[in-house]
Every structure is written in C-alpha cells, then in structure tokens.
Design a protein around this motif. Structure first.
Motif: not given
Length: 165
Positions: A74-85
């Motif tokens: 979940i932490c990885t998914a949130v981090t990637i999402w925030l980095m890409r959007s």
C-alpha cells in the motif's frame, strides 16, 4: 513531492518517539496503565498482532508477514501514485501522513512482532476497551485527506503564450 517526503518522515518520527517515551521511558510496558486525563485520555499498554483494533489478530508468524507485506504494498502504491500524478499539496501531505504512520507500524512488527499501542480514549460513560497509537491517527487522517484532497491527477493544460506584437 517535498511535502510528501517531509510529512512521511515527521509522522514516522513522531510515532516512534511517542512510543519510546510512553512505553519505555515512562515504563508503561511494566506498569500497564497511566491515567492522563481520565476518562478522556489514558495510556494503556497494548500489543496489536492484527489490524486496527486487533482485528484478525491471531498472532501467527504468517499473519505478521502478510500484514507487513500488505502495508509495504500500500505504501509503495500510494508513493508511486503521488509521484506520477499532479496532486495538490494537501493530498501530498495526506499521503505522507499515511505512509509515515504505516511505516512506523511496519517497523514495530519487524522489531517486536506486533504493533505497540498505548492510547485509550473514553467518554460519556462509555468505556472504550481499544488502544491505538499515534501512527494509527496519522494513517486515518492521511487516508481521509487523500479522499478529500486528491484531484484527478492531471496537470492543468497550459495556454499558449501570446507573442507580443
């Protein structure tokens, strides 16, 4: 992204410092209970082997590692999402609170095998049997903030600049 990183670190450190002070320095692990502002705020020692409020807390070694893996995912998914959007600053801060709190609880599971909890709040003749920690507050606030403050993730279209005549 700077806000995300800052609030991730701050949430992680506040949680870990609060656990050290209350559980170890104030010896809550030994004395088990400290009334701070009864009944509103009490310190009660707790070992959470499950998820929130001890749900699914069978305490098996497999469930410990599943919860660690799930939190990291979940932490990885949130981090990637925030980095890409392109998310607003409040969404970045919210993501940082969520990830920092989750990582603090992951560290507890790695060190102790369970999450250290110590906060207990009751009110209005209702005695709350559950304990939680500062990381749980950050996780909840971060998740709520992501719901309330995240945008569509698209950057605003740029208008072409008019050339001076």
């Amino acid at each position: 992204m700077r806000s995300f990183i800052l609030f991730t670190v701050v949430a992680f450190l506040i949680d870990q410092i609060s656990k050290y002070v209350v559980i170890h320095a104030m010896e809550l692990a030994r004395i088990r209970s400290i009334d701070v502002l009864p009944p509103l705020l009490n310190f009660r020692y707790g070992e959470n082997r499950g998820i929130n409020f001890g749900l699914f807390g069978g305490g098996s070694e497999a469930s410990r590692w599943i919860l660690i893996a799930l939190a990291l995912l979940i932490c990885t998914a949130v981090t990637i999402w925030l980095m890409r959007s392109a998310q607003p600053r409040l969404a970045q801060i919210s993501g940082g609170l969520l990830v920092g709190g989750a990582m603090a609880n992951v560290l507890d599971r790695l060190i102790y095998g369970y999450v250290l909890d110590f906060l207990n709040m009751s009110c209005c003749t209702i005695k709350n049997p559950f304990v939680f920690n500062v990381a749980d507050i950050f996780i909840f606030a971060g998740a709520l903030g992501l719901i309330l403050f995240s945008g569509d993730g698209k950057t605003a279209p740029r208008r072409p600049r008019k050339k001076p005549k």
